[in-house]
Design an enzyme around this catalytic site. Structure first.
Site, PDB file in Angstrom:
ATOM      1  N   ASN A  13       0.884  -1.174   0.000  1.00 49.13           N
ATOM      2  CA  ASN A  13       0.000   0.000   0.000  1.00 49.13           C
ATOM      3  C   ASN A  13       0.921   1.223   0.000  1.00 49.13           C
ATOM      4  O   ASN A  13       1.485   1.573   1.026  1.00 49.13           O
ATOM      5  CB  ASN A  13      -0.893  -0.013   1.246  1.00 49.13           C
ATOM      6  CG  ASN A  13      -1.720   1.261   1.358  1.00 49.13           C
ATOM      7  OD1 ASN A  13      -1.755   2.077   0.426  1.00 49.13           O
ATOM      8  ND2 ASN A  13      -2.381   1.451   2.484  1.00 49.13           N
ATOM      9  N   TRP A  14       1.051   1.801  -1.164  1.00 45.11           N
ATOM     10  CA  TRP A  14       2.004   2.913  -1.301  1.00 45.11           C
ATOM     11  C   TRP A  14       1.491   4.206  -0.662  1.00 45.11           C
ATOM     12  O   TRP A  14       2.244   5.170  -0.527  1.00 45.11           O
ATOM     13  CB  TRP A  14       2.290   3.165  -2.781  1.00 45.11           C
ATOM     14  CG  TRP A  14       3.091   2.096  -3.461  1.00 45.11           C
ATOM     15  CD1 TRP A  14       3.396   0.840  -2.994  1.00 45.11           C
ATOM     16  CD2 TRP A  14       3.714   2.193  -4.743  1.00 45.11           C
ATOM     17  NE1 TRP A  14       4.160   0.165  -3.911  1.00 45.11           N
ATOM     18  CE2 TRP A  14       4.359   0.968  -4.995  1.00 45.11           C
ATOM     19  CE3 TRP A  14       3.770   3.201  -5.719  1.00 45.11           C
ATOM     20  CZ2 TRP A  14       5.076   0.729  -6.182  1.00 45.11           C
ATOM     21  CZ3 TRP A  14       4.472   2.963  -6.899  1.00 45.11           C
ATOM     22  CH2 TRP A  14       5.115   1.736  -7.121  1.00 45.11           C
ATOM     23  N   LYS A  15       0.214   4.234  -0.315  1.00 49.61           N
ATOM     24  CA  LYS A  15      -0.403   5.442   0.255  1.00 49.61           C
ATOM     25  C   LYS A  15      -0.134   6.644  -0.685  1.00 49.61           C
ATOM     26  O   LYS A  15      -0.106   6.450  -1.892  1.00 49.61           O
ATOM     27  CB  LYS A  15       0.095   5.656   1.685  1.00 49.61           C
ATOM     28  CG  LYS A  15      -0.097   4.381   2.534  1.00 49.61           C
ATOM     29  CD  LYS A  15       0.104   4.562   3.993  1.00 49.61           C
ATOM     30  CE  LYS A  15      -0.130   3.219   4.687  1.00 49.61           C
ATOM     31  NZ  LYS A  15      -0.030   3.275   6.136  1.00 49.61           N
ATOM     32  N   HIS A  98      -9.457   1.398   4.651  1.00 52.07           N
ATOM     33  CA  HIS A  98      -8.188   1.528   5.371  1.00 52.07           C
ATOM     34  C   HIS A  98      -8.388   2.461   6.568  1.00 52.07           C
ATOM     35  O   HIS A  98      -9.167   3.414   6.490  1.00 52.07           O
ATOM     36  CB  HIS A  98      -7.102   2.080   4.433  1.00 52.07           C
ATOM     37  CG  HIS A  98      -5.741   2.009   5.052  1.00 52.07           C
ATOM     38  ND1 HIS A  98      -5.287   2.969   5.917  1.00 52.07           N
ATOM     39  CD2 HIS A  98      -4.764   1.078   4.960  1.00 52.07           C
ATOM     40  CE1 HIS A  98      -4.069   2.623   6.334  1.00 52.07           C
ATOM     41  NE2 HIS A  98      -3.727   1.485   5.764  1.00 52.07           N
ATOM     42  N   GLU A 100      -6.731   4.817   7.650  1.00 55.00           N
ATOM     43  CA  GLU A 100      -6.491   6.243   7.355  1.00 55.00           C
ATOM     44  C   GLU A 100      -7.714   6.856   6.678  1.00 55.00           C
ATOM     45  O   GLU A 100      -8.015   8.040   6.882  1.00 55.00           O
ATOM     46  CB  GLU A 100      -5.221   6.389   6.498  1.00 55.00           C
ATOM     47  CG  GLU A 100      -3.963   6.163   7.341  1.00 55.00           C
ATOM     48  CD  GLU A 100      -2.799   5.542   6.597  1.00 55.00           C
ATOM     49  OE1 GLU A 100      -2.793   5.568   5.349  1.00 55.00           O
ATOM     50  OE2 GLU A 100      -1.894   5.014   7.280  1.00 55.00           O
ATOM     51  N   GLU A 170      -5.447  -4.942  10.299  1.00 57.46           N
ATOM     52  CA  GLU A 170      -4.435  -3.918  10.556  1.00 57.46           C
ATOM     53  C   GLU A 170      -4.732  -3.219  11.885  1.00 57.46           C
ATOM     54  O   GLU A 170      -5.554  -2.293  11.921  1.00 57.46           O
ATOM     55  CB  GLU A 170      -4.438  -2.882   9.436  1.00 57.46           C
ATOM     56  CG  GLU A 170      -4.114  -3.457   8.074  1.00 57.46           C
ATOM     57  CD  GLU A 170      -3.517  -2.403   7.144  1.00 57.46           C
ATOM     58  OE1 GLU A 170      -2.472  -2.688   6.569  1.00 57.46           O
ATOM     59  OE2 GLU A 170      -4.088  -1.304   7.016  1.00 57.46           O
ATOM     60  N   GLY A 176       2.460   2.376  10.750  1.00 63.00           N
ATOM     61  CA  GLY A 176       3.398   3.490  10.617  1.00 63.00           C
ATOM     62  C   GLY A 176       4.091   3.855  11.922  1.00 63.00           C
ATOM     63  O   GLY A 176       4.726   4.897  12.029  1.00 63.00           O
ATOM     64  N   SER A 216       3.403  -2.118  10.225  1.00 62.13           N
ATOM     65  CA  SER A 216       4.851  -2.193  10.435  1.00 62.13           C
ATOM     66  C   SER A 216       5.437  -3.560  10.088  1.00 62.13           C
ATOM     67  O   SER A 216       6.402  -4.016  10.699  1.00 62.13           O
ATOM     68  CB  SER A 216       5.218  -1.804  11.875  1.00 62.13           C
ATOM     69  OG  SER A 216       4.816  -0.467  12.137  1.00 62.13           O
ATOM     70  N   GLY A 237       2.880  -1.050   4.208  1.00 64.19           N
ATOM     71  CA  GLY A 237       3.009   0.373   3.893  1.00 64.19           C
ATOM     72  C   GLY A 237       4.454   0.734   3.630  1.00 64.19           C
ATOM     73  O   GLY A 237       4.999   0.502   2.543  1.00 64.19           O
ATOM     74  N   GLY A 238       5.105   1.299   4.643  1.00 66.21           N
ATOM     75  CA  GLY A 238       6.462   1.818   4.506  1.00 66.21           C
ATOM     76  C   GLY A 238       7.443   0.897   3.794  1.00 66.21           C
ATOM     77  O   GLY A 238       8.164   1.323   2.883  1.00 66.21           O
TER      78      GLY A 238
HETATM   79  P1  13P Z   1       3.039   0.425   7.613  1.00 61.05           P
HETATM   80  O1  13P Z   1       3.539  -0.874   7.045  1.00 61.05           O
HETATM   81  O2  13P Z   1       3.788   1.615   7.131  1.00 61.05           O
HETATM   82  O3  13P Z   1       2.911   0.339   9.109  1.00 61.05           O
HETATM   83  O4  13P Z   1       1.545   0.615   7.050  1.00 61.05           O
HETATM   84  C1  13P Z   1       0.675  -0.440   7.125  1.00 61.05           C
HETATM   85  C2  13P Z   1      -0.537  -0.104   6.349  1.00 61.05           C
HETATM   86  O5  13P Z   1      -1.264   0.809   6.701  1.00 61.05           O
HETATM   87  C3  13P Z   1      -0.807  -0.869   5.139  1.00 61.05           C
HETATM   88  O6  13P Z   1      -2.068  -0.594   4.640  1.00 61.05           O
END
Ligand code: 13P
Length: 255
Positions: A13-15, A98, A100, A170, A176, A216, A237-238
């Protein structure tokens, strides 16, 4: 993971990251790392990168996902994108609900349900996100929160359609933050989700649904997480923004 009965999926998930040229460069780096993968690799990129991503993964085993989709087919919804717009480009997956989106953009369990239904009707594979906040875990209501999110997300969805859905567990406190759920916590929540799906749709359907862990996840902890029976991959994500790290996670899920 139980690869004999369900598909392991590693999705990035590149956000809100990467311009088009950066997206192309990152995908070009990921392609060789995914080539011999024994799992499905997905990259969920910003809308503006979707076309670039679809072109870049042509002829590879990587699929492309969007990060949201509207629940109406068309109409006066300024700033929104429909299922048919995504399908036309060649998108296969879409992240729905998600945390967010829930936290910053007013997403609710009701809109998650509506988006999931519309995605399924239009032939996109929804990756439905659920997970508790830190204070919900601390007050001991994780089970209640996640069960409610699952029940509402799947409201009115047939067994045949439910079987096509991917779920991402999640925990919001792990996103994050660098604070990963332990593999035991991830297993416990993914098992809880599978039990709820079993109540809704029966064992065969529940056993066939991919349930990812997200929060994470990285090159160092992925192997331990995906070794758990009910953790069928990850939504990352990251670490999905660095090809080598993402490649290590793909490798961990390919064992
Ligand atoms: P991180 O891996 O950066 O914690 O993000 C997880 C996420 O929100 C994937 O959708």
């Amino acid at each position: 993971m139980k690869k004999d009965i369900r598909k392991a999926i590693i999705a990035g998930n590149w956000k809100m990251n990467k311009t088009r040229s950066e997206a192309k460069a990152l995908i070009d780096e990921i392609i060789p790392l995914s080539q011999n993968a024994d799992c499905q690799t997905v990259v969920c990129v910003p809308y503006t990168n979707l076309e670039t991503a679809v072109q870049a993964v042509k002829g590879t085993n990587i699929k492309v996902g969007a990060q949201n989709v509207h629940f109406e087919e068309n109409g006066a919804f300024t700033g929104e994108i429909s299922v048919s717009m995504l399908k036309e480009i060649g998108v296969s997956y879409v992240i729905i609900g998600h945390s967010e989106r829930r936290q910053y953009f007013g997403e609710t369990d009701e809109t998650v349900n509506k988006r999931t239904k519309t995605a399924l009707a239009g032939g996109l594979i929804p990756i439905v996100c659920v997970g508790e906040l830190l204070w919900e875990r601390e007050t001991g209501i994780t089970e209640e929160v996640v069960s409610r999110q699952i029940k509402l997300a799947f409201f009115g969805i047939s067994a045949a359609d439910a079987a096509k859905v991917v779920i991402a567990y999640e925990p919001v406190w792990a996103i994050g933050t660098g604070k990963t759920a332990t593999s035991e916590q991830a297993q416990e929540a993914c098992k809880l989700i599978r039990d709820r799906l079993c109540t809704l749709y029966g064992k065969d359907i529940a056993d066939s649904i991919t349930i990812q862990y997200g929060g994470s996840m990285n090159a160092a902890n992925a192997a331990e997480l995906v070794a758990k029976e009910d953790v069928d991959g990850g939504l990352i994500g990251g670490a999905s923004l660095k090809a080598t790290d993402f490649g290590e996670i793909i490798k961990a899920a390919s064992v």
